[in-house]
Design an enzyme around this catalytic site. Structure first.
Site, PDB file in Angstrom:
ATOM      1  N   GLU A 313       0.830  -1.192   0.000  1.00 20.95           N
ATOM      2  CA  GLU A 313       0.000   0.000   0.000  1.00 20.95           C
ATOM      3  C   GLU A 313       0.869   1.248   0.000  1.00 20.95           C
ATOM      4  O   GLU A 313       1.671   1.445   0.923  1.00 20.95           O
ATOM      5  CB  GLU A 313      -0.894   0.051   1.242  1.00 20.95           C
ATOM      6  CG  GLU A 313      -2.042  -0.933   1.240  1.00 20.95           C
ATOM      7  CD  GLU A 313      -2.947  -0.746   2.461  1.00 20.95           C
ATOM      8  OE1 GLU A 313      -4.122  -1.096   2.352  1.00 20.95           O
ATOM      9  OE2 GLU A 313      -2.472  -0.256   3.514  1.00 20.95           O
ATOM     10  N   CYS A 314       0.730   2.088  -0.995  1.00 19.51           N
ATOM     11  CA  CYS A 314       1.396   3.387  -1.081  1.00 19.51           C
ATOM     12  C   CYS A 314       2.909   3.235  -0.929  1.00 19.51           C
ATOM     13  O   CYS A 314       3.603   2.932  -1.896  1.00 19.51           O
ATOM     14  CB  CYS A 314       0.811   4.356  -0.072  1.00 19.51           C
ATOM     15  SG  CYS A 314       1.168   6.091  -0.452  1.00 19.51           S
TER      16      CYS A 314
END
Length: 432
Positions: A313-314
């Protein structure tokens, strides 16, 4: 557990410092305090945890729905929950502070910057209270904390001007030691730049802990979440300064259904023996040389190519890319799993609640299913022409051309942070 919400008149008014002072004041008065944060932020909660000694609960209507928000509130423990708001009280269409207060039926204590006002502080508070009726919002502005207020005549003027039924709960005096340094994405993390104990204690002494506790009330209880069986799987979760953005509820849900082991790529921990890997967001750009030299990141690239399920994530997406170029122009090799080159910028590239629709079965959703999340990043990704994406972006920016969820082998990298109430991590466990 009774609770109250500290809402602000605007961003930058000093909600975080007021929240930390309220936590300290209630603790000193003998109350067990559970911190919480309205909105999807990871940084303010790190300061809450540093002061309260408990992980801060995330409360966001968009990410969780009202029932999920209430479940996360009641997953906390203590006598009083202090919820820090996000932006100004009524700001935000995805999940404002007012929406969180409404969902929990909690009173709002308004944090007002009083450094250049007295009666005007009361007028501001009255306006925020009256606006609730004007906007047909079920929000009770029950009290005020005067931020950056002096004592004596200044304090008396504020107290005496407040309308009937609005409590004066104290002040946070002006003090340069109560300023938390910031950078891109927001404040420094709580473990990096904690407020000096003496300054925080001095602020806490000027708040009325008993009045705060008396205002707090217990929210309604939600329906219980569906139980799901344990998977018997082992999930490795990156946990260090580069990968620090994860919700407490995420680890709780993973641990309910799997064995969780953590590792620190920037400290060159080896990749644990596992059935899947979760790389949360964080600050990989601040630790790019360490990640480039990390044996765990290199091994992760090899294992992902062999079919090990990996969710990034990110910041996790950034570490799974081919390269990461910092804002200073230095380029570093990353895991090389996803066909993208990531570059940092001086301004943020996306900031919003997001909604994604799955184009195919993937690690976190079935084809046609939707996920709600949040994106906030200063990087952009240049992807190969033949790159495959798992999601269409219904709301938000995504990675490129209205798409998100860069996928290769059994690896998924996304700019969206999602909460376990979305079902994404149950899908992840079941897809292993």
């Amino acid at each position: 557990m009774r609770g109250l919400v500290l809402g602000g008149t605007a961003s930058g008014v000093g909600k975080t410092v007021a929240t930390l002072a309220a936590i300290r004041a209630l603790d000193a008065a003998g109350y067990a305090v559970q911190p919480a944060k309205a909105g999807p932020d990871f940084i303010d909660p790190s300061h809450h945890e540093a002061v309260a000694g408990l992980p801060s609960r995330t409360l966001d209507v968009w990410l969780q729905g009202e029932d999920g928000l209430r479940r996360n509130y009641h997953a906390g423990s203590g006598d009083v929950c202090v919820v820090e708001g996000v932006m100004g009280l009524y700001d935000g269409d995805g999940s404002s502070t007012a929406m969180v207060a409404e969902a929990l039926d909690l009173p709002v204590v308004l944090v007002v910057d009083a450094k250049a006002g007295m009666e005007s502080v009361a007028a501001t508070a009255l306006g925020f209270r009256e606006y609730a009726a004007h906007a047909e919002r079920d929000v009770e502005v029950a009290g005020v904390i005067a931020q950056r207020a002096h004592g004596g005549r200044h304090e008396r003027g504020i107290r005496e001007a407040l309308p009937e039924g609005m409590a004066y709960l104290g002040r946070v005096p002006p003090n340069p030691d109560l300023e938390i340094p910031d950078r891109h994405l927001g404040l420094h993390m709580g473990g990096e730049s904690p407020l000096p104990t003496e300054a925080l204690d001095a602020a806490a002494e000027r708040l009325d802990a008993e009045a705060l506790a008396d205002l707090a009330r217990e929210p309604p209880r939600p329906p219980e979440r569906d139980t799901r069986p344990a998977t018997g799987k082992r999930v490795a979760v990156a946990d260090d300064a580069a990968f620090a953005f994860r919700y407490p509820a995420t680890l709780e849900r993973l641990r309910e259904r799997a064995e969780v082991v953590t590792f620190a790529p920037t400290r060159d921990d080896p990749l644990p023996d596992c059935d899947a890997v979760y790389l949360p967001g964080g600050y990989p750009e601040l630790h790019a040389p360490d990640l480039a030299a990390s044996d765990a990141i290199a091994e992760l690239g090899d294992r992902a190519a062999e079919g090990l399920p990996v969710l990034g994530e990110c910041g996790g997406l950034m570490a799974l890319a081919e390269t990461l170029t910092t804002a200073d122009g230095d380029t570093h090799r990353m895991a090389g799993v996803l066909p993208a080159d990531v570059r940092m910028h001086d301004r943020y590239q996306a900031l919003d609640h997001v909604e994604l629709r799955a184009r195919e079965d993937t690690l976190t959703a079935r084809s046609g299913g939707t996920l709600r999340g949040h994106e906030f990043h200063y990087s952009s990704a240049e992807v190969d022409e033949d790159a495959r994406f798992a999601f269409e972006v219904v709301r938000g920016d995504g990675i490129a051309d209205g798409l998100d969820g860069l996928t290769e082998h059994r690896t998924l990298g996304t700019y969206a942070h999602v909460h376990p109430e979305s079902g994404a991590f149950d899908s992840f466990l079941e897809a292993i």
